[in-house]
Design an enzyme around this catalytic site. Structure first.
Site, PDB file in Angstrom:
ATOM      1  CD  GLU A   4      -1.718  -2.401   1.219  1.00 11.57           C
ATOM      2  OE1 GLU A   4      -2.265  -3.210   0.474  1.00 11.57           O
ATOM      3  OE2 GLU A   4      -0.841  -2.739   2.046  1.00 11.57           O
ATOM      4  NE  ARG A  60       3.246  20.204  10.459  1.00 16.13           N
ATOM      5  CZ  ARG A  60       3.042  20.554   9.215  1.00 16.13           C
ATOM      6  NH1 ARG A  60       1.878  20.343   8.638  1.00 16.13           N
ATOM      7  NH2 ARG A  60       4.005  21.138   8.531  1.00 16.13           N
ATOM      8  N   GLY A 109       9.421   3.943   1.807  1.00 16.09           N
ATOM      9  CA  GLY A 109       8.862   2.618   2.083  1.00 16.09           C
ATOM     10  C   GLY A 109       7.353   2.592   1.964  1.00 16.09           C
ATOM     11  CD  GLU A 117       5.668  14.876   1.301  1.00 18.09           C
ATOM     12  OE1 GLU A 117       5.611  16.091   1.474  1.00 18.09           O
ATOM     13  OE2 GLU A 117       5.389  14.047   2.196  1.00 18.09           O
ATOM     14  CD  GLU A 126      -1.019  27.005   7.092  1.00 17.46           C
ATOM     15  OE1 GLU A 126      -0.288  26.174   6.535  1.00 17.46           O
ATOM     16  OE2 GLU A 126      -1.044  28.211   6.782  1.00 17.46           O
TER      17      GLU A 126
END
Length: 175
Positions: free
Chosen positions: A35, A61, A112, A116, A137
């Site tokens: 995947e 985040r 892996g 990106e 943000e």
């Protein structure tokens, strides 16, 4: 580098990325299934002020439920050249416009599971303007000396991988 034929099935299409099931074959023709998160690519910027300080940001985040200290960064828009993404994200997140911006390096974030491609830049000749942050943000600008930056890295205060890799590359090859 060489690529292999792949069979691809999209499992999820989100706003900024997709998840695909990718099947490729080994030399003996046995299938291997993975995947993969597909991402349009991103940029990270080392903003250097005239006095040598580096502009970092403190950014919440949601994925890790923490405020992290990072370099300004962002996702590329469709067909947007990485250097233009870097200029845009620098202004959006920090409020700085740059007179010059140069490529530093590029790398894959986590090959892996993720495709990106991150492009790193150094921005100089900074002029302060107003940030143009996106909705949601929560960003605070931090201006740090090279000595403070080194201390933050040693103390593990910067835990964002793209920022660590880019800052260490910058310190090693551009200082």
């Amino acid at each position: 580098m060489s690529s292999r034929p792949q069979e691809i099935v999209t499992l999820l299409q989100a706003q900024r990325f997709s998840v695909q099931r990718v099947t490729h074959r080994l030399a003996d023709n046995r299938p291997v299934v993975r995947e993969v998160v597909r991402h349009p690519g991103a940029v990270v910027v080392v903003p250097v002020l005239d006095d040598g300080r580096i502009c970092l940001i403190k950014n919440y985040r949601a994925a890790v439920n923490l405020e992290l200290i990072e370099l300004p960064a962002g996702t590329r828009e469709p067909n947007e050249p990485p250097i233009e993404t870097a200029r845009r994200e620098l202004l959006e997140e920090t409020g700085y416009r740059c007179a010059s911006i140069e490529p530093l390096c590029d790398f894959f974030m986590s090959p892996g599971i993720l495709d990106e491609h991150m492009y790193a830049f150094v921005a100089e000749g900074l002029t302060a303007e107003n940030p143009a942050r996106e909705f949601g943000e929560e960003i605070e600008t931090l201006l740090v000396s090279r000595e403070q930056l080194d201390a933050m890295l040693v103390a593990n205060q910067i835990q964002d991988a793209k920022s660590i890799a880019t800052l260490l590359y910058f310190e090693r090859f551009r200082r």
